[in-house]
Design an enzyme around this catalytic site. Structure first.
Site, PDB file in Angstrom:
ATOM      1  N   HIS A  76       4.596  -7.470  -0.009  1.00 33.92           N
ATOM      2  CA  HIS A  76       4.185  -8.697  -0.682  1.00 33.92           C
ATOM      3  C   HIS A  76       4.888  -8.826  -2.035  1.00 33.92           C
ATOM      4  O   HIS A  76       5.341  -7.830  -2.595  1.00 33.92           O
ATOM      5  CB  HIS A  76       2.668  -8.703  -0.864  1.00 33.92           C
ATOM      6  N   ASP A  83       0.886  -1.163   0.000  1.00 33.63           N
ATOM      7  CA  ASP A  83       0.000   0.000   0.000  1.00 33.63           C
ATOM      8  C   ASP A  83       0.922   1.210   0.000  1.00 33.63           C
ATOM      9  O   ASP A  83       1.764   1.355   0.908  1.00 33.63           O
ATOM     10  CB  ASP A  83      -0.870   0.038   1.258  1.00 33.63           C
ATOM     11  N   SER A  92       8.384   3.650   4.648  1.00 29.47           N
ATOM     12  CA  SER A  92       9.599   3.639   3.849  1.00 29.47           C
ATOM     13  C   SER A  92       9.263   3.572   2.377  1.00 29.47           C
ATOM     14  O   SER A  92       8.228   4.062   1.954  1.00 29.47           O
ATOM     15  CB  SER A  92      10.491   2.473   4.267  1.00 29.47           C
TER      16      SER A  92
END
Length: 259
Positions: free
Chosen positions: A142, A86, A226
Site C-alpha cells: 500500500h 505488514d 520479500s
C-alpha cells in the site's frame, strides 16, 4: 519437520529450476491441500482474511489474499508516513553522500538500487528504511504517503532471498534483485518505494492505476515474501520515536512524519 520443509522450499529457494517448480506447484490445484497446514505453521490470522481457508483454491491465492475492509487502520494525519506493508522493520538509517547504506554489515549502493544517476542527488543524505516480509505476512503493498507518481520502472532479472541470511550473505540482493521502483512526489518532497523481489523473475504485480496515490491505497502485491525499501529525500523525513529495529509493523501504522 513440516516447518523445516516450508522454510527450505519457500524462504531459501533461489535456483531457476527449483523456483519454477515451486511456482508451478503453488499455482496448481493440488497445492490447496497444504493451505490449512501452511496457515497453521505460519500462524496466519484467519479472522482478518476476506475469505475462509477453504475458499482459497491454491497456495498462491492464499499468498496474495486480501483482508476484510476494517482489518487495517490507516493513520490519516496530513504529515504522517505509514507502513506500506505488514512486515518487520529490519533497518533504518542515513544515506551517505556516496549513496551508500549499511545493512547487516554489508554496503549497498542507492545508485545501483535506483539504476538512475539523475535521480540520485535528491536522496543523498536522506533516509532509508527496510521492511522485510516473511511468508507469514499479508503480501499486499500500500502507499505510505499521499502523492503523485512521477515515474515507475523495473530493474534486475533474478531474485535471491532477502531474509536475514540473504541480506547478510547474498550478493547485493537489495540492489540487484528484480525490483519495481515507484517515485512519488508529495507536498513535502520525494519518496522512492522500492519493491524488491525475493523469488522468481517478476514476483511483483502492480495493481495501482493512474498517477495519484492515496495513503493506504493498494499499489501492488508480492507473490511470495520479500522486501520494501523506502527512500526519503534529504531533510523531509523524521522517524517516529517509538520505532526500533527489528520491529513488527502493520499496514497503516505510523512510521514517521514528513516535514
Amino acid at each position: 519437520m513440516i516447518q523445516t520443509v516450508y522454510r527450505l522450499l519457500i524462504e531459501l529457494t533461489n535456483g531457476r529450476w527449483t523456483s519454477s517448480i515451486l511456482k508451478g506447484f503453488a499455482r496448481s490445484r493440488v497445492s490447496r491441500f497444504i493451505v490449512p497446514s501452511f496457515a497453521r505453521i505460519y500462524q496466519l490470522n484467519v479472522e482478518e482474511m476476506e475469505k475462509g481457508l477453504t475458499e482459497y483454491p491454491t497456495l498462491h491465492d492464499l499468498f496474495i489474499r486480501t483482508l476484510k475492509k476494517d482489518a487495517r487502520v490507516i493513520d490519516d494525519a496530513r504529515d504522517s508516513v505509514v507502513s506500506p506493508v505488514d512486515a518487520v522493520i529490519e533497518d533504518v538509517g542515513p544515506i551517505n553522500k556516496r549513496s551508500e547504506i549499511i545493512v547487516k554489515g554489508k554496503t549497498y549502493s542507492i545508485e545501483e538500487m535506483l539504476g538512475n544517476a539523475e535521480l540520485l542527488s535528491k536522496y543523498l543524505n536522506g533516509t532509508y528504511m527496510i521492511l522485510y516480509l516473511s511468508p507469514s505476512h499479508y503480501h499486499r503493498i500500500h502507499s505510505p504517503v499521499n502523492g503523485t507518481v512521477m515515474n515507475q520502472w523495473t530493474l534486475g532479472s533474478k531474485s535471491y532471498p532477502v531474509n536475514k541470511l540473504g541480506l547478510k550473505y547474498g550478493v547485493r540482493t537489495l540492489a540487484k534483485n528484480y525490483r519495481v521502483i515507484t517515485e512519488v512526489k508529495t507536498e513535502f518532497g520525494h519518496v522512492a518505494i522500492v519493491k524488491v523481489g525475493a523469488m522468481f523473475v517478476n514476483s511483483i504485480e502492480t495493481t495501482h492505476k493512474g498517477s495519484d496515490l492515496v495513503k493506504g491505497g493498494e499499489m501492488a502485491y508480492f507473490t511470495f515474501g520479500s522486501t520494501v525499501v523506502l527512500l526519503f529525500e534529504k531533510n523531509i523525513f523524521e522517524i517516529d520515536p517509538h520505532i526500533h529495529t527489528p520491529k513488527e509493523i502493520k499496514v497503516g501504522e505510523k512510521i514517521g512524519i514528513l516535514k
